[in-house]
Design an enzyme around this catalytic site. Structure first.
Site, PDB file in Angstrom:
ATOM      1  N   ASP A 236       0.806  -1.223   0.000  1.00  0.00           N
ATOM      2  CA  ASP A 236       0.000   0.000   0.000  1.00  0.00           C
ATOM      3  C   ASP A 236       0.844   1.280   0.000  1.00  0.00           C
ATOM      4  O   ASP A 236       0.314   2.377   0.018  1.00  0.00           O
ATOM      5  CB  ASP A 236      -0.949   0.003   1.209  1.00  0.00           C
ATOM      6  CG  ASP A 236      -0.198   0.033   2.533  1.00  0.00           C
ATOM      7  OD1 ASP A 236       1.038   0.200   2.549  1.00  0.00           O
ATOM      8  OD2 ASP A 236      -0.857  -0.107   3.584  1.00  0.00           O
TER       9      ASP A 236
ATOM     10  N   TYR B 200      10.429   4.367   1.795  1.00  0.00           N
ATOM     11  CA  TYR B 200      11.284   3.328   2.393  1.00  0.00           C
ATOM     12  C   TYR B 200      12.743   3.444   1.960  1.00  0.00           C
ATOM     13  O   TYR B 200      13.626   2.856   2.614  1.00  0.00           O
ATOM     14  CB  TYR B 200      10.747   1.926   2.080  1.00  0.00           C
ATOM     15  CG  TYR B 200       9.682   1.483   3.056  1.00  0.00           C
ATOM     16  CD1 TYR B 200      10.019   0.846   4.242  1.00  0.00           C
ATOM     17  CD2 TYR B 200       8.340   1.735   2.809  1.00  0.00           C
ATOM     18  CE1 TYR B 200       9.053   0.450   5.151  1.00  0.00           C
ATOM     19  CE2 TYR B 200       7.356   1.345   3.720  1.00  0.00           C
ATOM     20  CZ  TYR B 200       7.727   0.696   4.889  1.00  0.00           C
ATOM     21  OH  TYR B 200       6.765   0.318   5.792  1.00  0.00           O
TER      22      TYR B 200
END
Ligand code: NAD
Ligand code: G6P
Ligand code: MN
Length: 440
Positions: free
Chosen positions: A172, A263
Site C-alpha cells: 500500500d 522506504y
C-alpha cells in the site's frame, strides 16, 4: 454483477476493521455474498469479529453470511477471493528484530535490513503452507497478499508456485505516497496516474499524470521541495510516518530525478535512521502501544455497546487499494495499479526473474505489467544489490544456509560490514529458534 465470496486470512489483524470498512465503502463495485474471517488465534480474531458483526448489522445488512473460523476447509472452500494479512511471530517478534538490529547500531525496521530478513524467514513457511491450503480447497481463488516482507514472501512463493497467476503480492506504500502527493496539489488520489519502477519498498515515481493525461510531476516536485510531503488518511497523525514523509524532501533534493518511495530512507540514510530511533522503544513498541491498542479498545467498545455510535470508522487507503484491485480482477476492469510481478523483460537490464513493483493492468487473466524500459546505472546498481539480498535470503531459507544469510546481510545497504552481519546473525538465530526451522 456476480457477488463474491471473500475470506480474510489474518482475521485478527489490526487492519481487518479498516478492511471491512473499505469493503463496505466499495460494496456497489465489489458486492459480496459472504465474508469469512480465518486466523490461527481464535481469541484474538473473535475480538475483531464481535465488533465486525455490529459493523455488518449497521452498514452491510445485505451481506448474506459472516463466518468466523479457525478451520481451513471452512475458510478456503468455494471462495473467490482470499485477502491475506498474517504476521508470523506477531508484533512481539517484530520488536525483537528491531531491538536486536539497533543494539548493533543498524537500522531496526519491520521490512528493511536485518529486521526484514528475520521477518522474511519467519513468514515464508507460513505463507507457503497457507497458499497450499487455499489451493487444496479453491484452485481458482484470487489470493491477494499484503503479508510482509512482501519482497521476500513474493520471491519465495514464486519458486513454489511458479505458474500461479492468481497469487498476487501488493503493497500500500505507493498509493499511500500518492495520497500525500495528491493533497499537495489539491487533487483526489484516485485521479492520479503514476509511472513507477522498483522493487517492493525500493522504488521511484518517474512521472505523475492525471487521468486526463496532464503531467503533474514538476508541480508536485516543486511542492515537495517548498512545502514538504505529509502522510494522509489513516497515518496522517502518526509522528513516525510524519518524520518518514518529511525525509522525502531531502531524498528528492539529493536525488532530484524521481520522487522516492519513503522506504528508500533506510537504504540511503541508514545512519540518520539509526540515530533517530530509541533502541528501547522501537516502531514495534509504538505500534503495540498505539495502532494495535486503539483497534482492540475500539473493538471492545463496539461489542459492548452493540453500536457504532460515537466511533470514527471509515474505509482507508490501505483497504480500498486492495478492494479496487480485487474489483479489477473480478470484473476484468483492465485498470492500472502498482503491484508486484515477475520482471520478465519489463525492465530489460535487471534480472528477468526478479520480483519488481510496477504499474500493471489488472485483468481477469492476471497482471499485465506495463513496459518500463532500461533503468539508469544508479537505479540498476541499487536494485541489483537489493534483489541479490532478497534472493540470497530466500536461497538461504530453502538450503538452510547460514553462509547465504551472511552474504545477504553483508550485501544489504543497511549493514555492509561483514563483522556486524555475523554478530547480528548470531543474535537473530538465537531469537528466532522457534521460527526458523531450517536453521535449527
Ligand atoms: P498482527 O500481528 O496485528 O495481525 C496478524 C494476524 O495474523 C493475527 O491475528 C495473527 O493471529 C494472525 N496469524 C498469524 N499467523 C497466521 C497464520 N499462519 N494463519 C492465519 N493467521 C495467522 O499484524 P498487523 O500489524 O495487523 O499486520 C498484518 C500483516 O499485514 C503483516 O504482515 C504486515 O506487515 C502486513 N501489512 C502489509 C502492508 C503492505 O504494504 N504489504 C501494509 C500493512 C500491513
Ligand atoms: C506501510 C507499508 C507496509 C507496512 C506498514 C505499517 O503501509 O507499505 O508494508 O507494514 O506501512 O508500518 P508500521 O510501521 O506503521 O507498522
Ligand atoms: Mn508495504
Amino acid at each position: 454483477m456476480k457477488k463474491q465470496h471473500l475470506t480474510i486470512a489474518g482475521g485478527g489483524s489490526t487492519y481487518t476493521l479498516g478492511m471491512l470498512m473499505s469493503l463496505i465503502s466499495e460494496k456497489e463495485n465489489f458486492p459480496l455474498a459472504s465474508i469469512t474471517f480465518y486466523d490461527t488465534d481464535a481469541e484474538r480474531q473473535q475480538k475483531v469479529a464481535d465488533a465486525s458483526k455490529v459493523v455488518i448489522q449497521e452498514k452491510y445488512p445485505e451481506l448474506e453470511e459472516f463466518i468466523v473460523t479457525t478451520d481451513k476447509e471452512t475458510a478456503y472452500k468455494d471462495k473467490d477471493f482470499i485477502f491475506v494479512q498474517i504476521r508470523t511471530g506477531g508484533l512481539e517478534m517484530r520488536k525483537q528484530d528491531e531491538e536486536i538490529s539497533l543494539a548493533h547500531g543498524i537500522v531496526g525496521q519491520e521490512t528493511c535490513g536485518p529486521g526484514g530478513m528475520a521477518y522474511g524467514l519467519r513468514s515464508i513457511k507460513d505463507m507457503i503452507e497457507l497458499v497450499e491450503d487455499i489451493r487444496s480447497y479453491s484452485k481458482d481463488a484470487w489470493i491477494l497478499n499484503y503479508t510482509n516482507p512482501a519482497a521476500i514472501v513474493a520471491e519465495a512463493l514464486k519458486r513454489v508456485f511458479p505458474d500461479d497467476y492468481r497469487l498476487i503480492n501488493i503493497c500500500d506504500m505507493p498509493i499511500s505516497i500518492m495520497n500525500g502527493l495528491a493533497t499537495l496539489i489539491d487533487r483526489d488520489v484516485w485521479d492520479l496516474d503514476p509511472e513507477y519502477f522498483g522493487l517492493n519498498h525500493f522504488g521511484w515515481f518517474t512521472d505523475i499524470y492525471d487521468k486526463s493525461g496532464k503531467k503533474l510531476t514538476d508541480e508536485i516536485k516543486e511542492k515537495i521541495l517548498s512545502e514538504g510531503l505529509q502522510p494522509e488518511s489513516e497515518i496522517a497523525d502518526d509522528p513516525s510516518w510524519i518524520a518518514t514523509f518529511k525525509q522525502a524532501e531531502q531524498t528528492l533534493r539529493d536525488f532530484p530525478e524521481f520522487i522516492p518511495n519513503t522506504y528508500l530512507q533506510y537504504y540511503l540514510y541508514p545512519q540518520k535512521m539509526v540515530e533517530k530511533e530509541d533502541p528501547k522503544y522501537t516502531r514495534a513498541s509504538q505500534v503495540i502501544g498505539g495502532r494495535a491498542k486503539e483497534v482492540f479498545e475500539m473493538c471492545e467498545r463496539i461489542a459492548a455497546a452493540q453500536s457504532l455510535e460515537g466511533e470514527v470508522l471509515e474505509g482507508d487507503v490501505h483497504g480500498v487499494y486492495m478492494v479496487k484491485i480485487a474489483e479489477a480482477f473480478a470484473y476484468n476492469k483492465n485498470e492500472k495499479f502498482i503491484v508486484m510481478t515477475q520482471n520478465n523483460g519489463t525492465i530489460p537490464n535487471i534480472p528477468q526473474e526478479a520480483i519488481i513493483e510496477v504499474p500493471a493492468l489488472i485483468t481477469s487473466n492476471g497482471v499485465k505489467p506495463i513496459q518500463v524500459g532500461e533503468v539508469d546505472t544508479f537505479y540498476k546498481g541499487l536494485m541489483e544489490n537489493q534483489y541479490a539480498y532478497e534472493k540470497l535470503t530466500v536461497d538461504a531459507y530453502f538450503e538452510g544456509s547460514r553462509l547465504k544469510l551472511l552474504q545477504a546481510l553483508t550485501l544489504n545497504r543497511t549493514v555492509v560490514n561483514a563483522n556486524v552481519a555475523n554478530e547480528l546473525l548470531t543474535d537473530l538465530l538465537a531469537a528466532n529458534k522457534d521460527y526458523w526451522p531450517n536453521f535449527h
